[in-house]
Design a protein around this motif. Structure first.
Motif, PDB file in Angstrom:
ATOM      1  N   PRO A   1       0.835  -1.213   0.000  1.00 60.11           N
ATOM      2  CA  PRO A   1       0.000   0.000   0.000  1.00 60.11           C
ATOM      3  C   PRO A   1       0.861   1.251   0.000  1.00 60.11           C
ATOM      4  N   LYS A   2       0.254   2.385  -0.263  1.00 58.74           N
ATOM      5  CA  LYS A   2       0.966   3.663  -0.203  1.00 58.74           C
ATOM      6  C   LYS A   2       1.013   4.195   1.231  1.00 58.74           C
ATOM      7  N   ILE A   3       0.002   3.822   2.009  1.00 65.58           N
ATOM      8  CA  ILE A   3      -0.058   4.220   3.421  1.00 65.58           C
ATOM      9  C   ILE A   3      -0.302   2.967   4.245  1.00 65.58           C
ATOM     10  N   LEU A   4       0.507   2.770   5.292  1.00 63.78           N
ATOM     11  CA  LEU A   4       0.332   1.630   6.188  1.00 63.78           C
ATOM     12  C   LEU A   4       0.092   2.162   7.596  1.00 63.78           C
ATOM     13  N   ILE A   5      -1.101   1.871   8.122  1.00 63.92           N
ATOM     14  CA  ILE A   5      -1.477   2.293   9.473  1.00 63.92           C
ATOM     15  C   ILE A   5      -1.331   1.102  10.399  1.00 63.92           C
ATOM     16  N   LEU A   6      -0.550   1.264  11.463  1.00 61.30           N
ATOM     17  CA  LEU A   6      -0.226   0.173  12.378  1.00 61.30           C
ATOM     18  C   LEU A   6      -0.715   0.528  13.777  1.00 61.30           C
ATOM     19  N   ASP A   7      -1.779  -0.122  14.217  1.00 60.32           N
ATOM     20  CA  ASP A   7      -2.366   0.167  15.526  1.00 60.32           C
ATOM     21  C   ASP A   7      -1.782  -0.800  16.556  1.00 60.32           C
ATOM     22  N   GLU A   8      -0.736  -0.367  17.244  1.00 57.87           N
ATOM     23  CA  GLU A   8       0.006  -1.181  18.213  1.00 57.87           C
ATOM     24  C   GLU A   8       0.308  -2.559  17.628  1.00 57.87           C
ATOM     25  N   PRO A   9       1.034  -2.595  16.519  1.00 60.05           N
ATOM     26  CA  PRO A   9       1.231  -3.855  15.784  1.00 60.05           C
ATOM     27  C   PRO A   9       2.197  -4.817  16.440  1.00 60.05           C
ATOM     28  N   THR A  10       2.992  -4.349  17.388  1.00 56.50           N
ATOM     29  CA  THR A  10       4.012  -5.219  17.990  1.00 56.50           C
ATOM     30  C   THR A  10       3.729  -5.500  19.459  1.00 56.50           C
ATOM     31  N   SER A  11       2.484  -5.274  19.897  1.00 52.05           N
ATOM     32  CA  SER A  11       2.172  -5.375  21.321  1.00 52.05           C
ATOM     33  C   SER A  11       2.435  -6.757  21.901  1.00 52.05           C
ATOM     34  N   ASP A  12       2.309  -7.811  21.073  1.00 46.40           N
ATOM     35  CA  ASP A  12       2.523  -9.175  21.567  1.00 46.40           C
ATOM     36  C   ASP A  12       3.860  -9.764  21.140  1.00 46.40           C
ATOM     37  N   LEU A  13       4.765  -8.926  20.614  1.00 46.93           N
ATOM     38  CA  LEU A  13       6.052  -9.426  20.153  1.00 46.93           C
ATOM     39  C   LEU A  13       7.116  -9.277  21.234  1.00 46.93           C
ATOM     40  N   ASP A  14       8.122 -10.161  21.177  1.00 48.67           N
ATOM     41  CA  ASP A  14       9.242 -10.023  22.099  1.00 48.67           C
ATOM     42  C   ASP A  14      10.044  -8.775  21.739  1.00 48.67           C
ATOM     43  N   PRO A  15      10.888  -8.281  22.675  1.00 50.43           N
ATOM     44  CA  PRO A  15      11.586  -7.003  22.444  1.00 50.43           C
ATOM     45  C   PRO A  15      12.375  -6.941  21.149  1.00 50.43           C
ATOM     46  N   ALA A  16      13.128  -7.998  20.837  1.00 51.28           N
ATOM     47  CA  ALA A  16      13.898  -7.986  19.596  1.00 51.28           C
ATOM     48  C   ALA A  16      12.971  -8.037  18.388  1.00 51.28           C
ATOM     49  N   GLY A  17      11.845  -8.767  18.517  1.00 45.34           N
ATOM     50  CA  GLY A  17      10.882  -8.867  17.429  1.00 45.34           C
ATOM     51  C   GLY A  17      10.242  -7.538  17.101  1.00 45.34           C
ATOM     52  N   LYS A  18       9.988  -6.713  18.126  1.00 46.14           N
ATOM     53  CA  LYS A  18       9.429  -5.383  17.889  1.00 46.14           C
ATOM     54  C   LYS A  18      10.335  -4.576  16.962  1.00 46.14           C
ATOM     55  N   ILE A  19      11.621  -4.542  17.316  1.00 49.04           N
ATOM     56  CA  ILE A  19      12.581  -3.788  16.520  1.00 49.04           C
ATOM     57  C   ILE A  19      12.681  -4.368  15.110  1.00 49.04           C
ATOM     58  N   GLU A  20      12.713  -5.682  15.018  1.00 42.36           N
ATOM     59  CA  GLU A  20      12.855  -6.354  13.725  1.00 42.36           C
ATOM     60  C   GLU A  20      11.719  -5.982  12.775  1.00 42.36           C
ATOM     61  N   ILE A  21      10.479  -5.994  13.282  1.00 44.50           N
ATOM     62  CA  ILE A  21       9.323  -5.694  12.441  1.00 44.50           C
ATOM     63  C   ILE A  21       9.323  -4.235  12.002  1.00 44.50           C
ATOM     64  N   ILE A  22       9.578  -3.330  12.935  1.00 47.52           N
ATOM     65  CA  ILE A  22       9.548  -1.906  12.583  1.00 47.52           C
ATOM     66  C   ILE A  22      10.711  -1.566  11.645  1.00 47.52           C
ATOM     67  N   GLU A  23      11.850  -2.207  11.833  1.00 47.28           N
ATOM     68  CA  GLU A  23      12.969  -1.999  10.905  1.00 47.28           C
ATOM     69  C   GLU A  23      12.595  -2.451   9.491  1.00 47.28           C
ATOM     70  N   ALA A  24      11.870  -3.580   9.394  1.00 44.73           N
ATOM     71  CA  ALA A  24      11.431  -4.065   8.084  1.00 44.73           C
ATOM     72  C   ALA A  24      10.496  -3.062   7.429  1.00 44.73           C
ATOM     73  N   ILE A  25       9.593  -2.490   8.215  1.00 41.96           N
ATOM     74  CA  ILE A  25       8.664  -1.493   7.672  1.00 41.96           C
ATOM     75  C   ILE A  25       9.399  -0.221   7.296  1.00 41.96           C
ATOM     76  N   GLU A  26      10.395   0.144   8.099  1.00 37.91           N
ATOM     77  CA  GLU A  26      11.208   1.323   7.787  1.00 37.91           C
ATOM     78  C   GLU A  26      11.943   1.135   6.457  1.00 37.91           C
ATOM     79  N   ARG A  27      12.452  -0.070   6.206  1.00 38.97           N
ATOM     80  CA  ARG A  27      13.115  -0.330   4.916  1.00 38.97           C
ATOM     81  C   ARG A  27      12.130  -0.216   3.760  1.00 38.97           C
ATOM     82  N   LEU A  28      10.938  -0.731   3.959  1.00 35.58           N
ATOM     83  CA  LEU A  28       9.912  -0.613   2.923  1.00 35.58           C
ATOM     84  C   LEU A  28       9.580   0.849   2.654  1.00 35.58           C
TER      85      LEU A  28
END
Length: 585
Positions: free
Chosen positions: A187-214
């Motif tokens: 999509p052109k806009i991605l809205i994330l409503d607390e998308p990492t709330s159930d992820l482990d600490p390293a997983g939170k960073i990993e997911i947001i880093e992936a979105i940042e690269r995108l």
């Protein structure tokens, strides 16, 4: 160019009980630039999710409102790339809601509860559904599915993704899957409503880093709703604070977190660094705090020794093995004891076996190998497992798996009624426990209409009311603002001081550091650490293996040790402030 422009926007949810609702959003004026990484934070119930729904067009287009009087529910406008999503138009003396509504070709919304978005019977179909609706050929669909799974760290299940039902995934994997399904649609806009709330600490960073690269690769605009200040600092260009439906602050993350008045007034989570008492100036990053320390200053740690609680064993696990029906070996030879009156953290990365272990301890799962005894009851015996609710209270990670009554009052009262208590005693206990979790004003509401954070507190309340010997709480503070998170943990601490054994499953390492003297770390179904939480945060190998990140104060301590400013780590803000008071006089 603005990706999103909201002007003079008001929204009120319809209420079918005949009671007038308050406006959930009030006078929202906001512009988000194309390619921006934009953050939204604020206390629980402040309107963050509602604002996401408005940006998406779900509000008002997918709401049942009185079409003869739409202005009583909404006013103002929402625009996406200069196209009207929602607005009010006057024609022939009447008001009409206009606009394109949901623009799923341009905007993706990842909601708090991933299970609410699953539509199909397999991981692969979940990922391909949107792509098929876009008319892509099968070759392109396969390329995008593999790429999306790789982005969220799940490429290892690509080959078997057509055979796995989303329900078979762990909570963190479910969140990754939903994020991947939208990443695949580009999509052109991605809205994330607390998308990492159930992820482990390293997983939170990993997911947001992936979105940042995108974002960088495709000029993606990202809107992130999040309580975690470290994520906001690391990724957000700008952010706002919402409170009672209004924007009460706007700026860069550092500007927001250094504003003590805003932080305290609206219960905003802050970096731990910002809570250090260094005079009138507040720091939000480790490097800034280090730079103001006088040369030659030495911070002395308090020094501590962990000692096992000296009381009778209430929970004993020996050689515990557990297999799921699909053959997954979830727990592998676990052995440990927990004493009465201990406060223990059960931590580890997503899929490590924490929730599975909790379900066994609470009597929900019984088909295990090995020995589990609680209060001298053998859990192999089905009769003993049926008695577990009186001994072990389990607060589920997903509150929707626990709540079944049609009123908040009845949800808390259910277990008390089964105990045979009188109506007057039940009434007193229900009101007392709802007050303790800040839900007394919701006593007559249907839990269906509570926010996820409120549902989680209701789950806690229904367990607390039973006064079990052991309370197991699976992610008690997810989705809560700073004040509510502290209140829940302080409540558990008081119960522990009164004799209740507490086991907390959490990805919030700060709360683990502050409240849990002992930590048990799981990794791939095995215990890789059991001991002092203080010593755990000094063990980088264990932290890395379990995808854990230490609290910011511990990271600050490690940098100070490296620079010769300290001889040991500090675990909490209070400990560091005590040391500061001795050095910065």
């Amino acid at each position: 160019m603005n990706a999103i422009k909201i002007k003079d926007f008001y929204w009120k949810y319809p209420n079918f009980a005949g009671v007038e609702s308050n406006f959930a959003l009030k006078n929202v004026n906001l512009e988000i630039k194309e390619g921006e990484f934009f953050g939204i934070t604020g206390p629980s119930g402040s309107g963050k999710t509602t604002l996401c729904f408005a940006m998406m067009g779900l509000i008002p287009h997918h709401m049942q409102i009185n079409e003869r009087d739409p202005k009583s529910y909404m006013s103002g406008s929402v625009m996406i790339f200069d196209e009207i999503v929602s607005s009010i138009e006057e024609r022939n003396g009447k008001s009409f809601i206009t606009g394109k509504g949901v623009m799923s070709d341009k905007v993706g919304l990842v909601m708090q509860d991933p299970e609410s978005q699953f539509l199909t019977m397999s991981v692969k179909h979940e990922l391909s559904l949107g792509l098929r609706l876009m008319g892509l050929n099968q070759t392109e669909i396969e390329v995008r599915i593999r790429e999306a799974l790789r982005r969220v760290g799940m490429e290892d299940i690509y080959e078997i993704s057509g055979k796995i039902h989303p329900a078979e995934l762990s909570g963190g994997q479910k969140q990754r899957l939903i994020i991947a399904s939208f990443i695949a649609m580009r999509p052109k806009i991605l809205i994330l409503d607390e998308p990492t709330s159930d992820l482990d600490p390293a997983g939170k960073i990993e997911i947001i880093e992936a979105i940042e690269r995108l974002k960088k690769e495709g000029n993606l605009t990202v809107i992130l709703v999040e309580h975690n200040p470290e994520l906001m600092q690391a990724f957000a260009d700008r952010m706002i604070v919402l409170n009672e439906g209004e924007i009460v602050a706007e700026g860069t993350p550092d500007q927001i977190y250094s504003n003590i008045e805003i932080v305290k007034k609206y219960n905003v989570y802050t970096p731990e660094i910002a809570e250090l008492k260094t005079g009138s100036k507040r720091f939000t990053r480790i490097r800034d705090f280090i730079s103001m320390i006088p040369k030659g200053a030495k911070f002395e740690s308090i020094g501590r020794k962990y000692s096992q609680v000296q009381s009778k064993t209430i929970l004993e696990v020996k050689d515990l093995d557990f297999y799921y029906e699909d053959g997954t070996h979830a727990l592998k030879g676990l052995s440990f004891e927990i004493k009465r009156n201990e406060f223990v953290a059960l931590i580890g990365q997503n899929g490590s076996g924490k929730s599975t272990l909790s379900k066994i301890l609470s009597g929900i799962e019984g088909n295990f190998k090995g020995s589990v005894r609680i209060a001298n009851l053998d859990l192999h015996d089905s009769k003993n497992r049926k008695q577990m609710p009186y001994h072990v209270g389990y607060v589920f990670q997903n509150p929707d798996h626990q709540i079944f009554s049609r009123s908040v009052y009845n949800e808390v009262a259910y277990g008390l009624k089964n105990m045979g208590l009188s109506p007057s005693v039940i009434d007193e206990k229900v009101k007392s426990v709802l007050k303790s979790v800040d839900l007394l004003d919701k006593i007559n509401e249907d839990p269906l209409f509570l926010g996820r954070g409120q549902k989680r507190r209701l789950g806690v309340a229904s367990v607390l009311a039973m006064h079990p010997e052991i309370i197991i709480v699976d992610e008690p503070t997810t989705g809560q603002d700073y004040k509510m998170s502290r209140d829940i943990m302080e409540l558990l601490k008081r119960l522990n001081e009164d004799g209740t054994t507490i086991i907390v499953i959490s990805h919030d390492m700060r709360l683990v550091a502050e409240f849990c003297p002992r930590s048990i770390v799981l990794n791939q179904g095995k215990i890789i650490y059991d001991g002092s939480t203080f010593e755990l945060f000094k063990n980088k190998d264990i932290l890395d293996k379990a995808s854990l990140r230490p609290p910011q104060i511990v990271s600050l301590s490690e940098e100070m040790i490296r620079l010769g400013m300290a001889d040991d780590i500090f675990l909490t803000v209070d400990e560091m402030n005590e040391a500061i008071s001795r050095v910065l006089v």
